[in-house]
Design a protein around this motif. Sequence first.
Motif, PDB file in Angstrom:
ATOM      1  N   VAL A 182       1.046   0.563 -14.041  1.00 10.83           N
ATOM      2  CA  VAL A 182       1.563   1.521 -13.610  1.00 10.83           C
ATOM      3  C   VAL A 182       2.749   1.999 -13.867  1.00 10.83           C
ATOM      4  CG1 VAL A 182       1.720   2.313 -11.073  1.00 10.83           C
ATOM      5  CG2 VAL A 182       0.013   0.488 -11.297  1.00 10.83           C
ATOM      6  N   ILE A 183       2.602   2.989 -14.139  1.00 10.10           N
ATOM      7  CA  ILE A 183       3.990   3.673 -14.948  1.00 10.10           C
ATOM      8  C   ILE A 183       4.598   5.160 -14.248  1.00 10.10           C
ATOM      9  CG2 ILE A 183       4.585   5.045 -16.758  1.00 10.10           C
ATOM     10  CD1 ILE A 183       1.825   3.722 -17.794  1.00 10.10           C
ATOM     11  N   GLY A 184       5.918   4.920 -13.796  1.00  7.86           N
ATOM     12  CA  GLY A 184       6.806   5.912 -12.513  1.00  7.86           C
ATOM     13  C   GLY A 184       6.402   5.251 -11.451  1.00  7.86           C
ATOM     14  N   ASP A 185       7.459   6.320 -10.268  1.00  5.29           N
ATOM     15  CA  ASP A 185       7.778   6.322  -9.225  1.00  5.29           C
ATOM     16  C   ASP A 185       7.765   4.686  -8.768  1.00  5.29           C
ATOM     17  OD1 ASP A 185       8.766   7.332  -7.100  1.00  5.29           O
ATOM     18  OD2 ASP A 185       5.781   7.570  -6.280  1.00  5.29           O
ATOM     19  N   THR A 193       1.476   7.162  -4.269  1.00  3.48           N
ATOM     20  CA  THR A 193       2.729   7.605  -5.246  1.00  3.48           C
ATOM     21  C   THR A 193       2.287   8.914  -6.453  1.00  3.48           C
ATOM     22  OG1 THR A 193       2.232   6.143  -6.700  1.00  3.48           O
ATOM     23  CG2 THR A 193       3.229   5.176  -4.961  1.00  3.48           C
ATOM     24  N   LYS A 194       3.028   8.812  -6.711  1.00  2.72           N
ATOM     25  CA  LYS A 194       3.386   9.934  -8.622  1.00  2.72           C
ATOM     26  C   LYS A 194       3.174   8.794  -9.778  1.00  2.72           C
ATOM     27  CE  LYS A 194       5.945  13.086  -6.175  1.00  2.72           C
ATOM     28  NZ  LYS A 194       7.641  14.216  -6.214  1.00  2.72           N
ATOM     29  N   ALA A 195       2.846   7.772  -9.500  1.00  4.54           N
ATOM     30  CA  ALA A 195       2.748   7.363 -10.969  1.00  4.54           C
ATOM     31  C   ALA A 195       1.254   7.700 -11.010  1.00  4.54           C
ATOM     32  CB  ALA A 195       2.245   5.854 -10.550  1.00  4.54           C
ATOM     33  N   THR A 196       1.061   7.217 -12.365  1.00  5.76           N
ATOM     34  CA  THR A 196       0.200   7.295 -13.812  1.00  5.76           C
ATOM     35  C   THR A 196      -0.369   5.453 -13.536  1.00  5.76           C
ATOM     36  OG1 THR A 196       0.683   9.133 -14.956  1.00  5.76           O
ATOM     37  CG2 THR A 196      -1.095   7.721 -15.876  1.00  5.76           C
TER      38      THR A 196
END
Length: 266
Positions: A146-149, A235-238
């Motif tokens: 899980v990448i970001g935010d 969330t804003k994750a990728t």
Amino acid sequence: MEDVTKALLQSAVGLVEAVKAKALVVMKDVPEEMLPEVGVPIILVGSTFDVENEMVKRVSIPQNLDLGNVLNLISAFLMEHNILSEGDSFVYVTEELIGVRAVKKSLSVMKSFFAQNQSVVQRMLEIAIELSIEGREGSPVGTIFVIGDSWKVLRHSHQLIPNPFKGHKINVLERRTREIIKEFAQLDGAFVIRDDGRIVAAGRYLEVEPKVIDLMLPPGLGSRHIAAAGITKITKATAITLSESGTIRIFKNGLMLLEYNPRIKY
């Protein structure tokens, strides 16, 4: 080969004019001095990411993805940077062929994919591909990146095991970390990775209520994929998932953007 490349590029220029394409995508490692005058933005797909130049932009996408998924990601990039809109087309050139691709309505959900640090996303996708092909110690591996935010992701998750990365400044962009990530990918739970590549945690359980957030996913996906899609919806994750079958999927905004199995020849 240089003569072949020049011939392909010149043919692509003619095709751009014939179909009124809005961009030329070159999926080859071509020096900028070889690029033709075409009157539309040129996107070079390679190992670097640089979008400062208005007419020549560089995008980093793993080349071992199949052509369809690469073109989908390029479409997302072109929309993200307002080069193309729905229904517009671009011409692409590979080592062997020239083609035309139109932006589909269904790809509009991918627009924010390239808003994140693509060096980090690409590195994690590369590692997922390696794990898919190699496994770990002879066994298949399933995991979630899980990448970001990351701070919001942490608020919607909890540790299944003591966090092995607590107190350590380990960044996925450093070469030495590749084997570390592969080793800890055998643990249950998800990795949480900041936008700058710093690993915040591993072994996280993603707290997602799919009935509450109304996910729209293809049938047949398991709990790992539902959790990954759900965390990107709230969330804003990728999220990048790897299944024991070797299939890699990317989720953003609660939707699946890419599905690819490196073990299968397309």
